[in-house]
Design a protein around this motif. Sequence first.
Motif, mmCIF file in Angstrom:
data_model
loop_
_atom_site.group_PDB
_atom_site.id
_atom_site.type_symbol
_atom_site.label_atom_id
_atom_site.label_comp_id
_atom_site.label_asym_id
_atom_site.label_seq_id
_atom_site.Cartn_x
_atom_site.Cartn_y
_atom_site.Cartn_z
ATOM 1 N N LEU A 15 0.849 -1.181 0.000
ATOM 2 C CA LEU A 15 0.000 0.000 0.000
ATOM 3 C C LEU A 15 0.885 1.232 0.000
ATOM 4 O O LEU A 15 1.848 1.315 0.749
ATOM 5 C CB LEU A 15 -0.892 0.022 1.248
ATOM 6 N N ALA A 16 0.557 2.164 -0.835
ATOM 7 C CA ALA A 16 1.316 3.412 -0.869
ATOM 8 C C ALA A 16 0.999 4.191 0.398
ATOM 9 O O ALA A 16 -0.157 4.450 0.702
ATOM 10 C CB ALA A 16 0.936 4.217 -2.099
ATOM 11 N N GLN A 17 2.022 4.512 1.128
ATOM 12 C CA GLN A 17 1.845 5.247 2.369
ATOM 13 C C GLN A 17 1.578 6.707 2.046
ATOM 14 O O GLN A 17 2.321 7.340 1.314
ATOM 15 C CB GLN A 17 3.095 5.137 3.237
ATOM 16 N N CYS A 41 -1.604 12.207 -1.143
ATOM 17 C CA CYS A 41 -0.814 11.286 -1.978
ATOM 18 C C CYS A 41 0.523 11.904 -2.378
ATOM 19 O O CYS A 41 1.545 11.237 -2.377
ATOM 20 C CB CYS A 41 -1.581 10.909 -3.233
ATOM 21 N N ASP A 42 0.480 13.179 -2.744
ATOM 22 C CA ASP A 42 1.687 13.873 -3.182
ATOM 23 C C ASP A 42 1.474 15.379 -3.007
ATOM 24 O O ASP A 42 0.451 15.812 -2.463
ATOM 25 C CB ASP A 42 2.028 13.527 -4.630
ATOM 26 N N LEU A 43 2.443 16.171 -3.454
ATOM 27 C CA LEU A 43 2.348 17.624 -3.297
ATOM 28 C C LEU A 43 1.128 18.198 -4.022
ATOM 29 O O LEU A 43 0.456 19.098 -3.509
ATOM 30 C CB LEU A 43 3.616 18.303 -3.813
ATOM 31 N N ALA A 48 -4.167 20.735 -3.732
ATOM 32 C CA ALA A 48 -5.591 20.719 -4.071
ATOM 33 C C ALA A 48 -6.461 20.684 -2.820
ATOM 34 O O ALA A 48 -7.498 21.359 -2.756
ATOM 35 C CB ALA A 48 -5.897 19.531 -4.964
ATOM 36 N N MET A 49 -6.042 19.925 -1.813
ATOM 37 C CA MET A 49 -6.800 19.845 -0.567
ATOM 38 C C MET A 49 -6.861 21.196 0.127
ATOM 39 O O MET A 49 -7.915 21.615 0.617
ATOM 40 C CB MET A 49 -6.179 18.791 0.355
ATOM 41 N N VAL A 50 -5.726 21.905 0.175
ATOM 42 C CA VAL A 50 -5.687 23.217 0.835
ATOM 43 C C VAL A 50 -6.548 24.218 0.074
ATOM 44 O O VAL A 50 -7.357 24.945 0.667
ATOM 45 C CB VAL A 50 -4.230 23.731 0.953
ATOM 46 N N GLU A 64 6.951 18.753 2.902
ATOM 47 C CA GLU A 64 6.691 17.406 3.412
ATOM 48 C C GLU A 64 7.214 17.269 4.840
ATOM 49 O O GLU A 64 8.340 17.660 5.129
ATOM 50 C CB GLU A 64 7.349 16.367 2.512
ATOM 51 N N LEU A 65 6.382 16.734 5.710
ATOM 52 C CA LEU A 65 6.793 16.488 7.086
ATOM 53 C C LEU A 65 7.516 15.143 7.173
ATOM 54 O O LEU A 65 7.178 14.205 6.450
ATOM 55 C CB LEU A 65 5.581 16.492 8.026
#
Length: 66
Positions: A15-17, A41-43, A48-50, A64-65
């Motif tokens: 599973l992709a973390q 999933c990625d940057l 897009a979420m923000v 990225e944290l």
Amino acid sequence: MLAAQTPQKKTKFALAQRKNYQAAVRYLDGRRELIEVRNACDLADARAMVLEELGLLRCLLLSELP
């Protein structure tokens, strides 16, 4: 009598973390805020979420944290 058990398949797949990101945003009125974005999933997904949550922004910086 023992019931016959069917052998179960063990599916092995990676599973992709999903990653966590930190967003520094500056609003159109000059206010600023730090936001943690979880399970992106990625940057591009984090961005897009923000933007979906906050709307129009003057500036957006993602990192990225660990």
